[in-house]
Write a protein that holds these residues in place. Structure first.
Motif, PDB file in Angstrom:
ATOM      1  N   SER A 113      -0.156   3.754  -2.795  1.00 35.19           N
ATOM      2  CA  SER A 113      -0.845   5.052  -2.723  1.00 35.19           C
ATOM      3  C   SER A 113      -0.749   5.729  -1.354  1.00 35.19           C
ATOM      4  O   SER A 113      -1.006   6.929  -1.251  1.00 35.19           O
ATOM      5  CB  SER A 113      -2.328   4.875  -3.069  1.00 35.19           C
ATOM      6  OG  SER A 113      -2.983   4.057  -2.103  1.00 35.19           O
ATOM      7  N   LYS A 117       3.329   4.231  -0.824  1.00 33.38           N
ATOM      8  CA  LYS A 117       3.768   4.951  -2.017  1.00 33.38           C
ATOM      9  C   LYS A 117       5.276   4.787  -2.204  1.00 33.38           C
ATOM     10  O   LYS A 117       5.769   4.761  -3.337  1.00 33.38           O
ATOM     11  CB  LYS A 117       3.416   6.436  -1.884  1.00 33.38           C
ATOM     12  CG  LYS A 117       3.662   7.222  -3.157  1.00 33.38           C
ATOM     13  CD  LYS A 117       3.132   8.647  -3.023  1.00 33.38           C
ATOM     14  CE  LYS A 117       3.330   9.407  -4.331  1.00 33.38           C
ATOM     15  NZ  LYS A 117       2.799  10.786  -4.241  1.00 33.38           N
ATOM     16  N   LYS A 135      -7.184  -4.692  -0.380  1.00 28.83           N
ATOM     17  CA  LYS A 135      -7.332  -4.416  -1.808  1.00 28.83           C
ATOM     18  C   LYS A 135      -8.110  -3.135  -2.080  1.00 28.83           C
ATOM     19  O   LYS A 135      -7.982  -2.527  -3.146  1.00 28.83           O
ATOM     20  CB  LYS A 135      -8.029  -5.610  -2.477  1.00 28.83           C
ATOM     21  CG  LYS A 135      -7.863  -5.658  -3.991  1.00 28.83           C
ATOM     22  CD  LYS A 135      -8.489  -6.913  -4.569  1.00 28.83           C
ATOM     23  CE  LYS A 135      -9.999  -6.866  -4.496  1.00 28.83           C
ATOM     24  NZ  LYS A 135     -10.643  -7.989  -5.204  1.00 28.83           N
ATOM     25  N   GLU A 136      -8.908  -2.716  -1.094  1.00 30.75           N
ATOM     26  CA  GLU A 136      -9.685  -1.490  -1.273  1.00 30.75           C
ATOM     27  C   GLU A 136      -8.796  -0.254  -1.337  1.00 30.75           C
ATOM     28  O   GLU A 136      -9.200   0.788  -1.850  1.00 30.75           O
ATOM     29  CB  GLU A 136     -10.700  -1.352  -0.129  1.00 30.75           C
ATOM     30  CG  GLU A 136     -11.804  -2.390  -0.174  1.00 30.75           C
ATOM     31  CD  GLU A 136     -12.691  -2.348   1.063  1.00 30.75           C
ATOM     32  OE1 GLU A 136     -12.443  -1.494   1.938  1.00 30.75           O
ATOM     33  OE2 GLU A 136     -13.616  -3.172   1.158  1.00 30.75           O
ATOM     34  N   THR A 137      -7.580  -0.367  -0.778  1.00 28.72           N
ATOM     35  CA  THR A 137      -6.609   0.726  -0.875  1.00 28.72           C
ATOM     36  C   THR A 137      -5.793   0.545  -2.146  1.00 28.72           C
ATOM     37  O   THR A 137      -5.242  -0.526  -2.379  1.00 28.72           O
ATOM     38  CB  THR A 137      -5.665   0.725   0.348  1.00 28.72           C
ATOM     39  OG1 THR A 137      -6.427   0.848   1.545  1.00 28.72           O
ATOM     40  CG2 THR A 137      -4.664   1.866   0.263  1.00 28.72           C
ATOM     41  N   LYS A 138      -5.697   1.558  -2.941  1.00 30.47           N
ATOM     42  CA  LYS A 138      -4.951   1.478  -4.192  1.00 30.47           C
ATOM     43  C   LYS A 138      -3.488   1.154  -3.916  1.00 30.47           C
ATOM     44  O   LYS A 138      -2.892   1.664  -2.961  1.00 30.47           O
ATOM     45  CB  LYS A 138      -5.057   2.809  -4.941  1.00 30.47           C
ATOM     46  CG  LYS A 138      -4.419   2.791  -6.317  1.00 30.47           C
ATOM     47  CD  LYS A 138      -4.590   4.148  -7.005  1.00 30.47           C
ATOM     48  CE  LYS A 138      -3.907   4.142  -8.367  1.00 30.47           C
ATOM     49  NZ  LYS A 138      -4.036   5.471  -9.042  1.00 30.47           N
ATOM     50  N   GLN A 171       0.825  -1.210   0.000  1.00 31.56           N
ATOM     51  CA  GLN A 171       0.000   0.000   0.000  1.00 31.56           C
ATOM     52  C   GLN A 171       0.859   1.261   0.000  1.00 31.56           C
ATOM     53  O   GLN A 171       0.377   2.344  -0.338  1.00 31.56           O
ATOM     54  CB  GLN A 171      -0.902   0.017   1.235  1.00 31.56           C
ATOM     55  CG  GLN A 171      -1.870  -1.144   1.337  1.00 31.56           C
ATOM     56  CD  GLN A 171      -2.594  -1.146   2.667  1.00 31.56           C
ATOM     57  OE1 GLN A 171      -3.588  -0.442   2.844  1.00 31.56           O
ATOM     58  NE2 GLN A 171      -2.100  -1.914   3.622  1.00 31.56           N
ATOM     59  N   THR A 221      -5.159 -11.844  -5.471  1.00 29.54           N
ATOM     60  CA  THR A 221      -3.945 -11.032  -5.361  1.00 29.54           C
ATOM     61  C   THR A 221      -2.696 -11.889  -5.175  1.00 29.54           C
ATOM     62  O   THR A 221      -1.601 -11.353  -5.017  1.00 29.54           O
ATOM     63  CB  THR A 221      -4.044 -10.053  -4.182  1.00 29.54           C
ATOM     64  OG1 THR A 221      -4.172 -10.793  -2.958  1.00 29.54           O
ATOM     65  CG2 THR A 221      -5.231  -9.119  -4.340  1.00 29.54           C
ATOM     66  N   ASN A 271       2.673  -6.692  -9.346  1.00 29.72           N
ATOM     67  CA  ASN A 271       1.676  -6.107  -8.437  1.00 29.72           C
ATOM     68  C   ASN A 271       0.882  -7.159  -7.666  1.00 29.72           C
ATOM     69  O   ASN A 271      -0.228  -6.905  -7.197  1.00 29.72           O
ATOM     70  CB  ASN A 271       0.715  -5.188  -9.196  1.00 29.72           C
ATOM     71  CG  ASN A 271       1.420  -3.993  -9.793  1.00 29.72           C
ATOM     72  OD1 ASN A 271       2.417  -3.508  -9.244  1.00 29.72           O
ATOM     73  ND2 ASN A 271       0.934  -3.517 -10.923  1.00 29.72           N
TER      74      ASN A 271
END
Length: 461
Positions: free
Chosen positions: A275, A83, A269-272, A81, A113, A148
């Motif tokens: 990011s 960045k 997975k809801e978090t890009k 998650q 995933t 990814n």
């Protein structure tokens, strides 16, 4: 009253649970549940969003001895998650046979995933198979399949345990792939093939304890792989009686854990990907502890060469090549990202001391056993070892004691004292000031001993 919980399985259909266990959800079972509810025997409760606490609760009821390592693997996945996750993160579970390594990895199987391979070679990242048409090779290349995602390899011993030349080739490919910038190669049959650009992923695997030659090979091409030793615990007669007669069947426990972990992966997975921004300034003092851990670990796993020679008068002396430890930046980054991944599991965007425990456990597991054992003996003796004490601790000759003491001197971990008369032979070594924090922090010292003992027990099995 029996409690039936209607749980939203993120991304799929609703599932019916009884006391936290998945029961069903076909039409017949739905009707049975409704009958129980209408008769007042059962009621529905809607479960809230999955949390790390849910997983811990479930694992305490199924595989309580595997929590620390499960939390570590979740922390690696959670780090995707961030960045600032610029390089792939690799964490390998190390343990004896039947120690629970593949049990943990199986919690992740079959999730979208995850990409699992029970048997692969590094050459499969970019294939040059002569029996496959060139235009079809992209369909079998491994690298784009794991981009990814989390790559899972339940059994890595065949890769780590091959002959020296094969091991060097394997790690040469892995080193490039683990840079996260793709991989390109050439062959006589297929010419130039490969992928460039960002190819980030995380990699979880399992293996038995590595041999010294494997550690030496990794040090020659750069360490990019981290390890965590499985806790070794003695299973007595009562454990097996309870496991076979009183507890849930193994397959049922796996089902419970897989459902729990999959639900949590859906939440992540809801978090890009890549990011989450992190305010690194808030981690100042704790980050310093990660840095000093990396600076110690890089030395304790660096390659050295030392050999004996006889002088003209027949005296045995040792010569050596200079130690070439890895640059610490990559190790610092990996440990920091895993610790932040753990913080995110607990909905934090700032480190705390508990995150550092995972850093220490992984760092202290990511070195050869002989180094871990020797450093532990130095710590056990207050950071000071004489030649005589080293002989006693290692149950070896004076010449061997001087040799292993010389290794720590070459690595830059100790200061040495030599005999006053000859100035040739080492009489004592003392831990350098910058590494005394391991001695002074009792919690860290206990963790180092715990990791070293787990490795020792593995090798004795």
């Amino acid at each position: 009253m029996i409690t039936l919980e209607l749980i939203k399985d993120y991304g799929t259909e609703d599932k019916l649970y009884k006391k936290g266990e998945q029961l069903c959800f076909n039409d017949h079972e739905r009707q049975q549940a409704q009958e129980l509810i209408s008769e007042g025997i059962a009621e529905f409760h809607h479960q809230t969003e999955p949390t790390i606490e849910n997983i811990k609760e479930n694992i305490n009821q199924t595989f309580p001895e595997l929590w620390k390592e499960t939390e570590a693997t979740l922390s690696v996945i959670s780090a995707m998650q961030l960045k600032e996750m610029n390089d792939p993160i690799t964490l390998i579970l190390v343990g004896a046979a039947s120690s629970g390594k593949t049990t943990i990895l199986s919690f992740y199987y079959e999730h979208e995933t995850i990409f699992k391979s029970d048997n692969f070679t590094p050459k499969s990242f970019v294939s040059h198979a002569a029996n496959v048409k060139t235009e079809k090779l992209e369909e079998i290349d491994l690298l784009p399949k794991i981009k990814n995602k989390t790559f899972i390899s339940p059994e890595l011993a065949p890769i780590f345990g091959k002959g020296k030349e094969d091991t060097i080739e394997n790690f040469s490919i892995l080193a490039r792939v683990l840079d996260g910038e793709g991989f390109e190669s050439d062959s006589g049959s297929k010419g130039h093939r490969g992928y460039s650009g960002e190819y980030k992923f995380t990699w979880l695997g399992a293996t038995t304890p590595l041999e010294k030659n494997t550690w030496d090979t990794m040090s020659r091409i750069g360490h990019r792989i981290l390890f965590i030793n499985m806790d070794s615990f003695n299973r007595e007669e009562d454990y097996y009686v309870k496991a076979f007669l009183e507890e849930r069947p193994y397959a049922e426990k796996i089902k419970i854990m897989r459902s729990s972990v999959h639900n949590f992966l859906e939440k992540i997975k809801e978090t890009k990907l890549y990011s989450v921004k992190w305010n690194t300034k808030k981690d100042g003092e704790l980050f310093k502890k990660i840095v000093r851990t990396a600076l110690l670990v890089r030395l304790l796993r660096a390659k050295t060469s030392i050999w004996s020679e006889r002088t003209e008068d027949g005296e045995m002396i040792y010569n050596y090549s200079k130690s070439l430890p890895e640059s610490p930046e990559r190790l610092i980054s990996a440990l920091y990202n895993i610790s932040r991944g753990r913080a995110l599991l607990y909905n934090r965007k700032q480190l705390d001391e508990e995150d550092l425990e995972l850093v220490y456990r992984i760092g202290f597991s990511s070195m050869p056993f002989d180094r871990s054992d020797l450093f532990f003996k130095l710590l056990k003796n207050g950071g000071l070892l004489t030649t005589e004490k080293t002989e006693e601790e290692l149950k070896c000759t004076k010449a061997t004691a001087r040799k292993v003491m010389k290794v720590l001197e070459i690595l830059g971990i100790v200061n040495s004292t030599y005999e006053e008369m000859t100035k040739k032979h080492m009489s004592a070594i003392e831990l350098k000031k910058q590494f005394r924090w391991v001695l002074e922090d009792k919690k860290v010292l206990c963790l180092f001993e715990e990791v070293r003992n787990s490795y020792k027990k593995m090798r004795e099995k």
